[in-house]
Design a protein around this motif. Structure first.
Motif, short mmCIF file in Angstrom:
data_model
loop_
_atom_site.label_atom_id
_atom_site.label_comp_id
_atom_site.label_asym_id
_atom_site.label_seq_id
_atom_site.Cartn_x
_atom_site.Cartn_y
_atom_site.Cartn_z
N UNK A 1 0.72 -1.00 0.14
CA UNK A 1 -0.19 0.05 -0.08
C UNK A 1 0.94 1.07 0.12
N UNK A 2 1.77 1.18 0.97
CA UNK A 2 2.91 2.41 0.82
C UNK A 2 2.39 3.79 0.95
N UNK A 3 1.44 3.81 2.21
CA UNK A 3 0.67 5.01 2.40
C UNK A 3 1.06 5.48 3.97
N UNK A 4 1.11 6.59 4.22
CA UNK A 4 1.33 6.85 5.46
C UNK A 4 0.22 6.66 6.48
N UNK A 18 -2.19 4.86 -6.40
CA UNK A 18 -2.33 4.21 -4.96
C UNK A 18 -3.45 4.25 -4.19
N UNK A 19 -4.05 5.52 -4.60
CA UNK A 19 -5.45 5.50 -4.23
C UNK A 19 -6.49 4.75 -4.83
N UNK A 20 -6.47 4.51 -6.01
CA UNK A 20 -7.19 3.43 -6.94
C UNK A 20 -7.36 2.15 -6.26
N UNK A 26 -10.98 3.79 5.77
CA UNK A 26 -9.82 4.22 6.71
C UNK A 26 -8.35 4.03 6.12
N UNK A 27 -8.33 3.48 4.98
CA UNK A 27 -7.02 3.23 4.19
C UNK A 27 -7.03 4.74 3.32
N UNK A 51 -19.18 11.76 -1.01
CA UNK A 51 -18.89 13.35 -1.07
C UNK A 51 -17.64 13.64 -1.60
N UNK A 52 -16.63 12.91 -1.11
CA UNK A 52 -15.04 13.15 -1.74
C UNK A 52 -15.09 12.84 -3.07
N UNK A 53 -15.88 11.83 -3.61
CA UNK A 53 -16.02 11.46 -4.91
C UNK A 53 -16.71 12.52 -5.82
#
Length: 125
Positions: A1-4, A18-20, A26-27, A51-53
């Motif tokens: 995943x390589x996310x903080x 990476x977001x896709x 939560x991820x 909403x973010x979409x």
């Protein structure tokens, strides 16, 4: 995943790709370094992500550097989260089913709802 997953600076490299690959709300928050209240997330996770979409659909990321894209996506996620941290899903009404059944809006002509039990009362006597 390589996310903080904490407050460290996020890695903006290939952020959209990476977001896709993420699925849990939560991820997304962890990947973008956005903190959240689990109580808000438990009630509004789908609404926040919808909403973010909607916010992201208004953006054009073509030709932008990864760092700018990451900052914009993070800002949109924070904005979407704040919408529901300070309000409710019923107030925000991001999903069609909630918009269509707003009790404060009159039914369209010819589409008024009559409860079955009130219609049957006429025949019960």
């Amino acid at each position: 995943m390589n996310c903080s997953a904490d407050s460290r600076p996020i890695n903006p490299t290939d952020i959209l790709a990476r977001l896709k690959g993420l699925s849990a709300a939560e991820d997304f928050f962890a990947c973008l370094g956005v903190s959240y209240d689990p109580k808000v997330m438990n009630v509004s996770r789908l609404h926040i992500m919808k909403r973010v979409g909607q916010y992201l659909a208004e953006e054009d990321f073509s030709g932008l550097p990864d760092q700018v894209i990451a900052a914009r996506v993070r800002a949109k996620l924070e904005r979407a989260y704040e919408d529901f941290a300070t309000s409710s899903p019923l107030t925000q009404r991001v999903f069609k089913v909630l918009r269509d059944h707003d009790p404060n809006v009159c039914a369209a002509p010819g589409r008024a709802f009559v409860p079955l039990n009130s219609a049957l009362k006429r025949f019960g006597k």
